[in-house]
Enzyme design. Structure first.
Site, PDB file in Angstrom:
ATOM      1  N   CYS A 211       0.848  -1.189   0.000  1.00  0.00           N
ATOM      2  CA  CYS A 211       0.000   0.000   0.000  1.00  0.00           C
ATOM      3  C   CYS A 211       0.891   1.249   0.000  1.00  0.00           C
ATOM      4  O   CYS A 211       2.021   1.214   0.486  1.00  0.00           O
ATOM      5  CB  CYS A 211      -0.924   0.109   1.206  1.00  0.00           C
ATOM      6  SG  CYS A 211      -1.956  -1.317   1.470  1.00  0.00           S
TER       7      CYS A 211
ATOM      8  N   ARG B 104       2.941   0.613  -5.569  1.00  0.00           N
ATOM      9  CA  ARG B 104       2.895  -0.077  -4.277  1.00  0.00           C
ATOM     10  C   ARG B 104       1.616  -0.882  -4.079  1.00  0.00           C
ATOM     11  O   ARG B 104       1.463  -1.579  -3.073  1.00  0.00           O
ATOM     12  CB  ARG B 104       3.012   0.944  -3.136  1.00  0.00           C
ATOM     13  CG  ARG B 104       4.310   1.703  -3.138  1.00  0.00           C
ATOM     14  CD  ARG B 104       4.335   2.689  -2.005  1.00  0.00           C
ATOM     15  NE  ARG B 104       4.538   2.045  -0.735  1.00  0.00           N
ATOM     16  CZ  ARG B 104       5.711   1.898  -0.136  1.00  0.00           C
ATOM     17  NH1 ARG B 104       6.795   2.365  -0.699  1.00  0.00           N
ATOM     18  NH2 ARG B 104       5.812   1.304   1.018  1.00  0.00           N
TER      19      ARG B 104
ATOM     20  N   TRP C  48      -2.911  -2.444  -1.630  1.00  0.00           N
ATOM     21  CA  TRP C  48      -2.651  -3.818  -2.075  1.00  0.00           C
ATOM     22  C   TRP C  48      -3.241  -4.689  -0.979  1.00  0.00           C
ATOM     23  O   TRP C  48      -2.761  -4.694   0.151  1.00  0.00           O
ATOM     24  CB  TRP C  48      -1.155  -4.067  -2.221  1.00  0.00           C
ATOM     25  CG  TRP C  48      -0.844  -5.431  -2.774  1.00  0.00           C
ATOM     26  CD1 TRP C  48      -0.929  -5.830  -4.064  1.00  0.00           C
ATOM     27  CD2 TRP C  48      -0.384  -6.565  -2.026  1.00  0.00           C
ATOM     28  NE1 TRP C  48      -0.554  -7.139  -4.174  1.00  0.00           N
ATOM     29  CE2 TRP C  48      -0.220  -7.623  -2.942  1.00  0.00           C
ATOM     30  CE3 TRP C  48      -0.109  -6.806  -0.689  1.00  0.00           C
ATOM     31  CZ2 TRP C  48       0.218  -8.885  -2.564  1.00  0.00           C
ATOM     32  CZ3 TRP C  48       0.315  -8.069  -0.308  1.00  0.00           C
ATOM     33  CH2 TRP C  48       0.478  -9.087  -1.244  1.00  0.00           C
TER      34      TRP C  48
ATOM     35  N   ASN D 218      -0.545   1.613   6.208  1.00  0.00           N
ATOM     36  CA  ASN D 218       0.219   0.605   5.479  1.00  0.00           C
ATOM     37  C   ASN D 218       0.836  -0.332   6.517  1.00  0.00           C
ATOM     38  O   ASN D 218       1.501   0.144   7.436  1.00  0.00           O
ATOM     39  CB  ASN D 218       1.317   1.288   4.650  1.00  0.00           C
ATOM     40  CG  ASN D 218       2.268   0.285   4.024  1.00  0.00           C
ATOM     41  OD1 ASN D 218       1.892  -0.840   3.716  1.00  0.00           O
ATOM     42  ND2 ASN D 218       3.517   0.689   3.834  1.00  0.00           N
ATOM     43  N   GLY D 219       0.601  -1.627   6.379  1.00  0.00           N
ATOM     44  CA  GLY D 219       1.148  -2.591   7.340  1.00  0.00           C
ATOM     45  C   GLY D 219       0.058  -3.548   7.793  1.00  0.00           C
ATOM     46  O   GLY D 219      -0.980  -3.676   7.132  1.00  0.00           O
TER      47      GLY D 219
ATOM     48  N   GLU E  24      15.392 -16.492 -13.240  1.00  0.00           N
ATOM     49  CA  GLU E  24      14.887 -15.122 -13.354  1.00  0.00           C
ATOM     50  C   GLU E  24      13.983 -14.984 -14.590  1.00  0.00           C
ATOM     51  O   GLU E  24      12.915 -14.363 -14.513  1.00  0.00           O
ATOM     52  CB  GLU E  24      16.085 -14.157 -13.415  1.00  0.00           C
ATOM     53  CG  GLU E  24      15.752 -12.712 -13.631  1.00  0.00           C
ATOM     54  CD  GLU E  24      14.743 -12.126 -12.647  1.00  0.00           C
ATOM     55  OE1 GLU E  24      14.518 -12.684 -11.570  1.00  0.00           O
ATOM     56  OE2 GLU E  24      14.141 -11.098 -12.990  1.00  0.00           O
TER      57      GLU E  24
ATOM     58  N   LYS F  66       9.872 -14.029 -14.658  1.00  0.00           N
ATOM     59  CA  LYS F  66       9.245 -12.985 -15.483  1.00  0.00           C
ATOM     60  C   LYS F  66       8.157 -13.581 -16.377  1.00  0.00           C
ATOM     61  O   LYS F  66       7.136 -12.951 -16.627  1.00  0.00           O
ATOM     62  CB  LYS F  66      10.297 -12.291 -16.354  1.00  0.00           C
ATOM     63  CG  LYS F  66      11.269 -11.431 -15.592  1.00  0.00           C
ATOM     64  CD  LYS F  66      10.595 -10.223 -14.968  1.00  0.00           C
ATOM     65  CE  LYS F  66      11.571  -9.328 -14.265  1.00  0.00           C
ATOM     66  NZ  LYS F  66      12.094  -9.858 -12.986  1.00  0.00           N
TER      67      LYS F  66
ATOM     68  N   GLU G  69       5.206 -13.954 -14.082  1.00  0.00           N
ATOM     69  CA  GLU G  69       4.719 -12.694 -13.531  1.00  0.00           C
ATOM     70  C   GLU G  69       4.097 -11.777 -14.590  1.00  0.00           C
ATOM     71  O   GLU G  69       3.045 -11.174 -14.358  1.00  0.00           O
ATOM     72  CB  GLU G  69       5.934 -12.011 -12.882  1.00  0.00           C
ATOM     73  CG  GLU G  69       5.705 -10.661 -12.307  1.00  0.00           C
ATOM     74  CD  GLU G  69       7.019 -10.063 -11.777  1.00  0.00           C
ATOM     75  OE1 GLU G  69       8.110 -10.524 -12.172  1.00  0.00           O
ATOM     76  OE2 GLU G  69       6.932  -9.134 -10.971  1.00  0.00           O
TER      77      GLU G  69
ATOM     78  N   HIS H 280      16.495 -35.803 -14.317  1.00  0.00           N
ATOM     79  CA  HIS H 280      16.124 -36.423 -13.040  1.00  0.00           C
ATOM     80  C   HIS H 280      14.632 -36.258 -12.725  1.00  0.00           C
ATOM     81  O   HIS H 280      14.224 -36.413 -11.581  1.00  0.00           O
ATOM     82  CB  HIS H 280      16.971 -35.838 -11.904  1.00  0.00           C
ATOM     83  CG  HIS H 280      18.425 -36.151 -12.057  1.00  0.00           C
ATOM     84  ND1 HIS H 280      18.931 -37.436 -11.950  1.00  0.00           N
ATOM     85  CD2 HIS H 280      19.483 -35.360 -12.354  1.00  0.00           C
ATOM     86  CE1 HIS H 280      20.234 -37.416 -12.160  1.00  0.00           C
ATOM     87  NE2 HIS H 280      20.593 -36.164 -12.408  1.00  0.00           N
TER      88      HIS H 280
ATOM     89  N   LYS I 282       4.843  -3.728  -6.163  1.00  0.00           N
ATOM     90  CA  LYS I 282       6.292  -3.620  -6.274  1.00  0.00           C
ATOM     91  C   LYS I 282       7.003  -3.718  -4.933  1.00  0.00           C
ATOM     92  O   LYS I 282       8.137  -4.172  -4.859  1.00  0.00           O
ATOM     93  CB  LYS I 282       6.656  -2.293  -6.937  1.00  0.00           C
ATOM     94  CG  LYS I 282       8.113  -2.220  -7.267  1.00  0.00           C
ATOM     95  CD  LYS I 282       8.375  -1.534  -8.546  1.00  0.00           C
ATOM     96  CE  LYS I 282       9.813  -1.689  -8.968  1.00  0.00           C
ATOM     97  NZ  LYS I 282      10.089  -2.971  -9.609  1.00  0.00           N
TER      98      LYS I 282
HETATM   99  C1  F6R Z   1       9.996  -9.719  -9.819  1.00  0.00           C
HETATM  100  C2  F6R Z   1      10.097  -8.766  -8.728  1.00  0.00           C
HETATM  101  C3  F6R Z   1      10.029  -9.262  -7.324  1.00  0.00           C
HETATM  102  C4  F6R Z   1      11.006  -8.491  -6.431  1.00  0.00           C
HETATM  103  C5  F6R Z   1      10.824  -8.913  -4.952  1.00  0.00           C
HETATM  104  C6  F6R Z   1      11.842  -8.254  -4.051  1.00  0.00           C
HETATM  105  O1  F6R Z   1      10.099  -9.106 -11.065  1.00  0.00           O
HETATM  106  O2  F6R Z   1      10.216  -7.589  -8.950  1.00  0.00           O
HETATM  107  O3  F6R Z   1      10.266 -10.620  -7.254  1.00  0.00           O
HETATM  108  O4  F6R Z   1      12.292  -8.739  -6.859  1.00  0.00           O
HETATM  109  O5  F6R Z   1       9.542  -8.586  -4.520  1.00  0.00           O
HETATM  110  O6  F6R Z   1      11.755  -6.867  -4.072  1.00  0.00           O
HETATM  111  P1  F6R Z   1      12.926  -5.956  -3.534  1.00  0.00           P
HETATM  112  O7  F6R Z   1      14.069  -6.116  -4.444  1.00  0.00           O
HETATM  113  O8  F6R Z   1      12.345  -4.572  -3.550  1.00  0.00           O
HETATM  114  O9  F6R Z   1      13.247  -6.421  -2.151  1.00  0.00           O
END
Ligand code: F6R
Length: 577
Positions: free
Chosen positions: A2, A27, A74, A100-101, A461, A465, A468, A484, A572
């Site tokens: 949030c 956020r 969020w 927020n929290g 990674e 993506k 996501e 395996h 994010k």
């Molecule tokens: C994926 C992504 C998330 C962040 C994760 C950690 O594309 O962005 O997996 O990497 O939430 O976020 P930070 O780096 O802000 O701790």
């Protein structure tokens, strides 16, 4: 999670809050709400969706009054609904809060509040009723202090008292910053909330609160004593608009990778030179280095193992949410938390745990003045600039660049010259091929990506993506593990992307195993396959394969018309456990 924002001054509060909410919607974008103290009492407007979807309909920028609060949510506690959207209002209509929290003992607090009518299913609403009840007995400021003492969990809260046109900003565990202007004060979950208006900020510590009235502020501690705090100047690398070639921040941010690397490289030679040396000394002088992070940042941590082990540093990586199950932390350990936002709750908990066990903390972050940075003994900022798309792209490559530079300074093999220009040329000469591949595999249900050594975290990674952003089930794995178990899932046409730096003969034999099952093998390699990839050594290849993987996931998502910058159910900055 949030985002919260508030304003107290001579401007129209709702206009400022509207701009701020646009900056904060990375956020969370489940719902949005604003409350402004107007002549006729509280004006509260809220709705479901992100700020851009509901702004016009609700007229969020047109509310009269100079003191107000805003929130972008969020959902954690309580479904996505208008009732659960913030701000929440006290029964008498005097107080509005944004939070927020998570208030972990919300049900205990609620029990004390018999007679109150609760309208939402959130933990946050209890704050508004609690303050109303306690303020009647001892005044608003005491009520705020009592709440901070009694509430368990984490919170960053702004309380609007519409009777006095005042704001109270208080926090524990979740971030909160004041933006200081000329006879006006802003509040935000981070400094980006008010970067349009001021570059001066104060970051509140836990159990502190700020009282805002008539464009001025006072900062106090848990006992009500006035505090003096130095104002920090913020150097914003914030993003303006999306690229003209695309409607999405993700595309813009992938294209910014070369310039982000150059910015970091420059800063490591100049203003962050001492930080780099201090960091390297910490890595050298302890028995053990443990890297941690979540999601993409965890993948950077995994790569860090390869770079540090090459220079004789005993390095381990453990995912932040499982950190406490990792036993070997003591005063001979350096923890390296890696976090773009610097606010990820699991990472903060890992730091607190390591601090208790006597370890040193040397962190890698992007957002300046974040909580992770402030909790660390040493810190380097990756200087990628603000990243708006929920998916991390340019921040991941800058995390890798920094990890490589740290190892290089300790004697590690050098990354070839001018990686940023090589990435520029790679993007130019391969985008059409990537678009073709996106069309070829966008309808697939499952995709596998295989790597070996340093390209294993890259495979993980790219898979993250694909899930996501492109909403395709994907697994990134070590090529050697395919036989395996997972090979059983490979049938005719199953896409298996293999990351093959030059000279990696073992992974070539894994590719053959896939070919023998008629899987669709897609090779990313300087020596074979459909892409033009220059030979750069394994370290360079880590960047090039990552960038191509990012672009592929972008174009698949774009072809499918998905909400690339704001994928469903995600945000994010993950400030909950
Ligand atoms: C994926 C992504 C998330 C962040 C994760 C950690 O594309 O962005 O997996 O990497 O939430 O976020 P930070 O780096 O802000 O701790």
């Amino acid at each position: 999670m949030c985002g919260i924002t508030s304003y107290c001054g001579d401007r129209k509060a709702s206009e400022v809050i509207e701009v701020s909410l646009k900056r904060l919607d990375y956020r969370g974008y489940d719902s949005v709400g604003v409350a402004v103290s107007s002549e006729s009492g509280l004006d509260v407007r809220k709705g479901i969706g992100g700020i851009d979807e509901i702004d016009e309909e609700l007229g969020l920028g047109n509310m009269e009054g100079g003191v107000g609060i805003g929130h972008t949510r969020w959902a954690t506690h309580g479904k996505v609904s208008e009732e659960n959207a913030h701000p929440h209002i006290s029964c008498d209509g005097r107080f509005a809060i944004v939070h927020n929290g998570i208030i972990e003992n919300w049900d205990n607090l609620k029990e004390e509040l018999d007679g109150c009518s609760f309208r939402s299913g959130t933990d946050s609403e209890v704050i508004a009723h609690y303050i109303e009840r306690k303020a009647r007995e001892s005044g608003v400021e005491d009520a705020v202090r009592e709440f901070m003492a009694e509430a368990e969990g984490s919170f960053a809260v702004v309380l609007l008292d519409s009777e006095k046109d005042m704001l109270f900003a208080f926090k524990k565990g979740s971030p909160l910053a004041l933006g200081i202007g000329e006879e006006e004060v802003f509040v935000g979950s981070d400094a980006y909330a008010f970067c349009t208006y001021t570059d001066k900020a104060i970051f509140l510590c836990d159990h502190e609160y700020a009282v805002l009235k008539n464009g001025e502020y006072v900062l106090r501690d848990a006992e009500g004593r006035t505090l003096e705090r130095k104002i920090k100047r913020i150097n914003y690398d914030y993003t303006q608009d999306v690229d003209s070639r695309s409607d999405h921040y993700m595309y813009k941010e992938i294209m910014e990778i070369p310039e982000a690397i150059e910015r970091l490289d420059g800063s490591l030679k100049l203003e962050q030179k001492h930080r780099l040396e201090e960091f390297q000394n910490k890595l050298k002088n302890k028995d053990r280095v443990v890297l941690t992070g979540s999601g993409t940042s965890y993948h950077a941590a995994l790569l860090g193992i390869y770079f540090l082990q090459e220079v004789g540093v005993e390095a381990h990586a453990t995912v932040a949410s499982e950190f406490k199950n990792y036993g070997r932390i003591d005063e001979n350990t350096v923890l390296v938390p890696i976090s773009q936002s610097g606010e990820t709750k699991d990472v903060l908990e890992a730091i607190d745990y390591c601090r208790k066990m006597g370890a040193e903390i040397a962190s890698i972050t992007n957002v300046p003045h974040s909580t992770v940075e402030r909790k660390s003994d040493a810190n380097i900022r990756i200087r990628a600039g603000q990243e708006i798309c929920v998916a991390a792209t340019k921040t991941f490559t800058n995390q890798l660049y920094l990890l490589m530079k740290l190892a290089e300074g300790l004697g590690g093999t050098k990354l070839g010259k001018n990686i940023s220009d090589t990435i520029r040329r790679l993007l130019d000469s391969n985008e059409e091929k990537i678009k073709d591949l996106a069309v070829e595999i966008e309808g697939k249900k499952d995709i596998y990506i295989i790597g070996k050594g340093e390209t294993y975290p890259v495979a993980m990674e790219i898979a993250l993506k694909l899930k996501e952003i492109s909403y395709i089930h994907a697994e990134g794995m070590m090529g050697g593990e395919l036989k395996h178990g997972t090979l059983a899932l490979v049938e005719e046409g199953t896409p298996v992307i293999s990351l093959i730096p030059n000279g990696s003969s073992e992974i070539v034999s894994n590719v053959r195993e896939v070919e023998a099952r008629k899987g669709n093998t897609i090779k990313i390699s300087p020596s074979c396959g459909r892409f033009n990839i220059p030979e750069t050594g394994t370290k360079g290849f880590v960047f090039l394969s990552t960038v191509l993987g990012f672009l592929l996931t972008y174009w698949i998502a774009s072809n499918k018309g998905l909400p690339i910058d704001k994928p469903r159910n995600l945000a994010k900055c993950v400030t909950t456990k």
